[in-house]
Design an enzyme around this catalytic site. Sequence first.
Site, mmCIF file in Angstrom:
data_model
loop_
_atom_site.group_PDB
_atom_site.id
_atom_site.type_symbol
_atom_site.label_atom_id
_atom_site.label_comp_id
_atom_site.label_asym_id
_atom_site.label_seq_id
_atom_site.Cartn_x
_atom_site.Cartn_y
_atom_site.Cartn_z
ATOM 1 N N SER A 70 37.055 34.430 45.124
ATOM 2 C CA SER A 70 37.717 33.166 45.469
ATOM 3 C C SER A 70 38.236 33.176 46.905
ATOM 4 C CB SER A 70 38.898 32.906 44.534
ATOM 5 O OG SER A 70 38.481 32.938 43.194
HETATM 6 N N1 SAH Z 1 38.757 37.278 40.290
HETATM 7 C C1 SAH Z 1 37.502 37.610 40.945
HETATM 8 C C2 SAH Z 1 36.588 36.416 41.146
HETATM 9 C C3 SAH Z 1 36.043 35.972 39.882
HETATM 10 S S1 SAH Z 1 34.567 35.034 39.854
HETATM 11 C C4 SAH Z 1 37.725 38.292 42.258
HETATM 12 O O1 SAH Z 1 38.873 38.451 42.673
HETATM 13 O O2 SAH Z 1 36.735 38.718 42.858
HETATM 14 C C5 SAH Z 1 34.592 34.786 38.097
HETATM 15 C C6 SAH Z 1 34.198 35.998 37.307
HETATM 16 O O3 SAH Z 1 34.412 35.680 35.937
HETATM 17 C C7 SAH Z 1 32.729 36.349 37.445
HETATM 18 O O4 SAH Z 1 32.595 37.686 37.858
HETATM 19 C C8 SAH Z 1 32.185 36.131 36.033
HETATM 20 O O5 SAH Z 1 31.165 37.040 35.689
HETATM 21 C C9 SAH Z 1 33.428 36.332 35.186
HETATM 22 N N2 SAH Z 1 33.389 35.743 33.836
HETATM 23 C C10 SAH Z 1 32.837 34.573 33.425
HETATM 24 N N3 SAH Z 1 33.022 34.375 32.113
HETATM 25 C C11 SAH Z 1 33.724 35.458 31.647
HETATM 26 C C12 SAH Z 1 34.205 35.868 30.370
HETATM 27 N N4 SAH Z 1 34.009 35.137 29.276
HETATM 28 N N5 SAH Z 1 34.878 37.039 30.285
HETATM 29 C C13 SAH Z 1 35.078 37.811 31.382
HETATM 30 N N6 SAH Z 1 34.632 37.487 32.610
HETATM 31 C C14 SAH Z 1 33.965 36.337 32.755
#
Ligand code: SAH
Length: 219
Positions: A70
């Site tokens: 993000s």
């Molecule tokens: N917080 C992260 C950015 C996240 S992007 C950072 O600081 O880099 C969103 C992430 O959520 C992605 O890696 C995606 O694979 C994950 N995601 C999506 N659905 C999910 C679920 N049901 N459980 C766990 N992770 C999930």
Amino acid sequence: MLINSPAQEDAYLNKREAMVEQQIKARGVKDKLVLKAMRTVKRHLFVPLSQADEAYTDSPLPIGHGQTISQPYMVAYMTEVLRPNPQMKVLEIGTGSGYQAAVLAEIVRQVYTIEIVPEHGELAAKRLKNLGYRNVQVKVGDGYLGWPDYAPFDAIIVTAGAESVPPPLLEQLKEGGKMVIPVGLPNRTQTLKVIEKKNGKAVSKNLMPVIFVPFTRDK
Ligand code: SAH
């Protein structure tokens, strides 16, 4: 891990300072603990090497598998919404690069974070360990279900756009605790919401329109 020269590290430090002043403080984030954490965590170590020079720009960045880290402001803002303090135990859904988890780990006692894409979860776990974060535990799995072993949590942060608030997460939130979560249809603008658990009920407030990668489920 690649070791940067001291001059390179100084350059990144200057960029980080500028990021905090121009992107984060300028947009109204005030929490001292959050600002300090944003100044401390080396964001350039959480993005692919080819993106390191872009790490402090005012935008999200691709981290592979169609996922993104993000925008710095969004990380700071969502962290501030949780009103984090050193006593707290926080659950994150969507570890991604591990950057948001590191920012939280600078402030709170313990971070539990779940990632559904194994490659991301494994890389983030290794990265956080190498950087010395001993208070972050990473699990590969479906965050919809939360992490009952360590519940209840003082706060929960969801960093993928969900169609609705997963009931297990609300269940695992402490009374009086806050959850920040983008809610909306996949690939559309979502609404960032803060949900406070009051007398066992969810009291929800809309914060701002946002665009996050979709919250997916294990098949
Ligand atoms: N917080 C992260 C950015 C996240 S992007 C950072 O600081 O880099 C969103 C992430 O959520 C992605 O890696 C995606 O694979 C994950 N995601 C999506 N659905 C999910 C679920 N049901 N459980 C766990 N992770 C999930």
